[in-house]
Design a protein around this motif. Structure first.
Motif, mmCIF file in Angstrom:
data_model
loop_
_atom_site.group_PDB
_atom_site.id
_atom_site.type_symbol
_atom_site.label_atom_id
_atom_site.label_comp_id
_atom_site.label_asym_id
_atom_site.label_seq_id
_atom_site.Cartn_x
_atom_site.Cartn_y
_atom_site.Cartn_z
ATOM 1 N N PRO A 70 4.038 -3.624 4.267
ATOM 2 C CA PRO A 70 3.655 -5.038 4.307
ATOM 3 C C PRO A 70 4.573 -5.866 5.195
ATOM 4 N N LYS A 71 4.119 -7.073 5.446
ATOM 5 C CA LYS A 71 4.895 -7.974 6.298
ATOM 6 C C LYS A 71 6.287 -8.213 5.693
ATOM 7 N N GLU A 72 6.331 -8.343 4.395
ATOM 8 C CA GLU A 72 7.597 -8.519 3.702
ATOM 9 C C GLU A 72 7.788 -7.359 2.718
ATOM 10 N N GLY A 73 8.982 -6.853 2.659
ATOM 11 C CA GLY A 73 9.253 -5.807 1.684
ATOM 12 C C GLY A 73 9.221 -4.422 2.277
ATOM 13 N N PRO A 74 9.515 -3.435 1.422
ATOM 14 C CA PRO A 74 9.627 -2.065 1.913
ATOM 15 C C PRO A 74 8.271 -1.421 2.148
ATOM 16 N N SER A 75 8.320 -0.299 2.813
ATOM 17 C CA SER A 75 7.136 0.549 2.922
ATOM 18 C C SER A 75 6.994 1.332 1.613
ATOM 19 N N ILE A 76 5.769 1.523 1.196
ATOM 20 C CA ILE A 76 5.489 2.234 -0.049
ATOM 21 C C ILE A 76 4.584 3.427 0.238
ATOM 22 N N LEU A 77 4.994 4.579 -0.258
ATOM 23 C CA LEU A 77 4.111 5.754 -0.276
ATOM 24 C C LEU A 77 3.683 5.947 -1.724
ATOM 25 N N ARG A 78 2.386 5.952 -1.918
ATOM 26 C CA ARG A 78 1.849 6.001 -3.275
ATOM 27 C C ARG A 78 1.043 7.280 -3.456
ATOM 28 N N ILE A 79 1.339 7.972 -4.532
ATOM 29 C CA ILE A 79 0.588 9.183 -4.856
ATOM 30 C C ILE A 79 -0.016 8.999 -6.248
ATOM 31 N N GLN A 80 -1.327 8.990 -6.286
ATOM 32 C CA GLN A 80 -2.007 8.810 -7.568
ATOM 33 C C GLN A 80 -2.328 10.160 -8.185
ATOM 34 N N GLN A 81 -2.351 10.188 -9.501
ATOM 35 C CA GLN A 81 -2.743 11.389 -10.249
ATOM 36 C C GLN A 81 -2.024 12.620 -9.710
ATOM 37 N N VAL A 82 -0.719 12.589 -9.767
ATOM 38 C CA VAL A 82 0.072 13.654 -9.164
ATOM 39 C C VAL A 82 -0.232 15.008 -9.791
ATOM 40 N N VAL A 83 -0.098 16.028 -8.949
ATOM 41 C CA VAL A 83 -0.250 17.415 -9.385
ATOM 42 C C VAL A 83 1.027 18.159 -9.034
ATOM 43 N N ARG A 84 1.186 19.366 -9.580
ATOM 44 C CA ARG A 84 2.427 20.102 -9.370
ATOM 45 C C ARG A 84 2.676 20.366 -7.885
ATOM 46 N N GLY A 85 1.619 20.540 -7.143
ATOM 47 C CA GLY A 85 1.769 20.811 -5.718
ATOM 48 C C GLY A 85 2.335 19.645 -4.923
ATOM 49 N N ASP A 86 2.411 18.471 -5.557
ATOM 50 C CA ASP A 86 3.001 17.311 -4.877
ATOM 51 C C ASP A 86 4.525 17.325 -4.948
ATOM 52 N N SER A 87 5.079 18.216 -5.757
ATOM 53 C CA SER A 87 6.535 18.308 -5.868
ATOM 54 C C SER A 87 7.116 18.668 -4.508
ATOM 55 N N ALA A 88 7.999 17.826 -4.015
ATOM 56 C CA ALA A 88 8.573 18.010 -2.679
ATOM 57 C C ALA A 88 9.607 16.923 -2.458
ATOM 58 N N ALA A 89 10.282 17.027 -1.319
ATOM 59 C CA ALA A 89 11.151 15.940 -0.872
ATOM 60 C C ALA A 89 10.372 15.113 0.138
ATOM 61 N N TYR A 90 10.367 13.821 -0.047
ATOM 62 C CA TYR A 90 9.650 12.918 0.849
ATOM 63 C C TYR A 90 10.684 12.087 1.598
ATOM 64 N N PHE A 91 10.606 12.177 2.913
ATOM 65 C CA PHE A 91 11.562 11.474 3.750
ATOM 66 C C PHE A 91 10.867 10.349 4.521
ATOM 67 N N CYS A 92 11.570 9.257 4.574
ATOM 68 C CA CYS A 92 11.144 8.135 5.393
ATOM 69 C C CYS A 92 12.077 8.060 6.602
ATOM 70 N N ALA A 93 11.516 7.695 7.734
ATOM 71 C CA ALA A 93 12.305 7.486 8.935
ATOM 72 C C ALA A 93 11.837 6.206 9.598
ATOM 73 N N SER A 94 12.727 5.567 10.320
ATOM 74 C CA SER A 94 12.335 4.363 11.048
ATOM 75 C C SER A 94 12.858 4.431 12.471
ATOM 76 N N SER A 95 12.222 3.656 13.315
ATOM 77 C CA SER A 95 12.684 3.548 14.689
ATOM 78 C C SER A 95 12.437 2.133 15.165
ATOM 79 N N SER A 96 13.128 1.784 16.226
ATOM 80 C CA SER A 96 12.969 0.452 16.785
ATOM 81 C C SER A 96 11.801 0.451 17.754
#
Lengths: 115, 112
Positions: A70-96
């Motif tokens: 959004p214009k204000e605030g952080p980026s959000i990654l949303r996972i609904q109804q999680v399953v075991r296969g969603d278990s992982a490390a999620y990395f965010c990266a940014s660039s200018s």
């Protein structure tokens, strides 16, 4: 300058619950990327966002996953109804937006465990 | 589309020995090339990058990489490794600066 901040560092969810992962990019960065890393695998691109726009979501599953920056605030990654296969490390990266040569700066990741 | 191949998934090497981690990419156009390092339970840190100019690029922690356009390679080297270099190393390529493609990583283990 603070680096890319991700929270929480660890997140445990039961199957069927929702997971929300947050990412605050480096100051001055308006491009955000989300990657998923599974054990013994490399980084898999999920989605690329700029402020209020999804530029490329070709790596994100069509169902249950969504992302916003959004214009204000952080980026959000949303996972609904999680399953075991969603278990992982999620990395965010940014660039200018300063040009083609701007490297990615990574956060320390959110480790999602689905029980 | 670009792709990145890291030929070695695991590289064990003795302390103070030299090491080379291989990276090949596929692209018909000019690209930008990067090496990142990931220590356990951390995010990726930029080691070095090739944008243009000299094909030999020096990075942090004594690492360097050489861009070879004819062989489409960008191998990472260090003449003498330390225990603290034990980590996962990722090669990445970008053409537009907005899309980054990563290899599957090479796990470097330095043996005392």
């Amino acid at each position: 300058n603070a680096g890319v901040m991700q929270n929480p560092r660890h997140l445990v969810r039961r199957r069927g619950q929702e997971a929300r992962l947050r990412c605050s990019p480096m100051k001055g960065h308006s491009h955000v990327y989300w990657y998923r890393q599974l054990p013994e695998e490399g980084l898999k691109f999920m989605v690329y966002l700029q402020k209020e726009n999804i530029i490329d979501e070709s790596g994100m599953p069509k169902e249950r996953f969504s992302a916003e920056f959004p214009k204000e605030g952080p980026s959000i990654l949303r996972i609904q109804q999680v399953v075991r296969g969603d278990s992982a490390a999620y990395f965010c990266a940014s660039s200018s937006p300063g040009g083609k040569s701007s490297p990615l700066h990574f956060g320390n990741g959110t480790r999602l465990t689905v029980t | 589309a670009q792709s990145v191949t890291q030929l070695d998934s695991q590289v064990p090497v003795f302390e103070e020995a030299p090491v080379e981690l291989r990276c090949n990419y596929s692209s018909s156009v000019s690209v930008y090339l990067f090496w990142y390092v990931q220590y356990p339970n951390q995010g990726l840190q930029l080691l070095l990058k090739y944008l243009s100019g000299s094909t030999l690029v020096k990075g942090i922690n004594g690492f360097e990489a050489e861009f070879n356009k004819s062989q489409t390679s960008f191998h990472l080297r260090k003449p003498s490794v330390h225990i603290s270099d034990t980590a996962e190393y990722f090669c990445a390529v970008s053409r537009t600066g907005n899309q980054f493609y990563f290899g599957t990583g090479t796990s470097l283990t330095v043996i005392p």
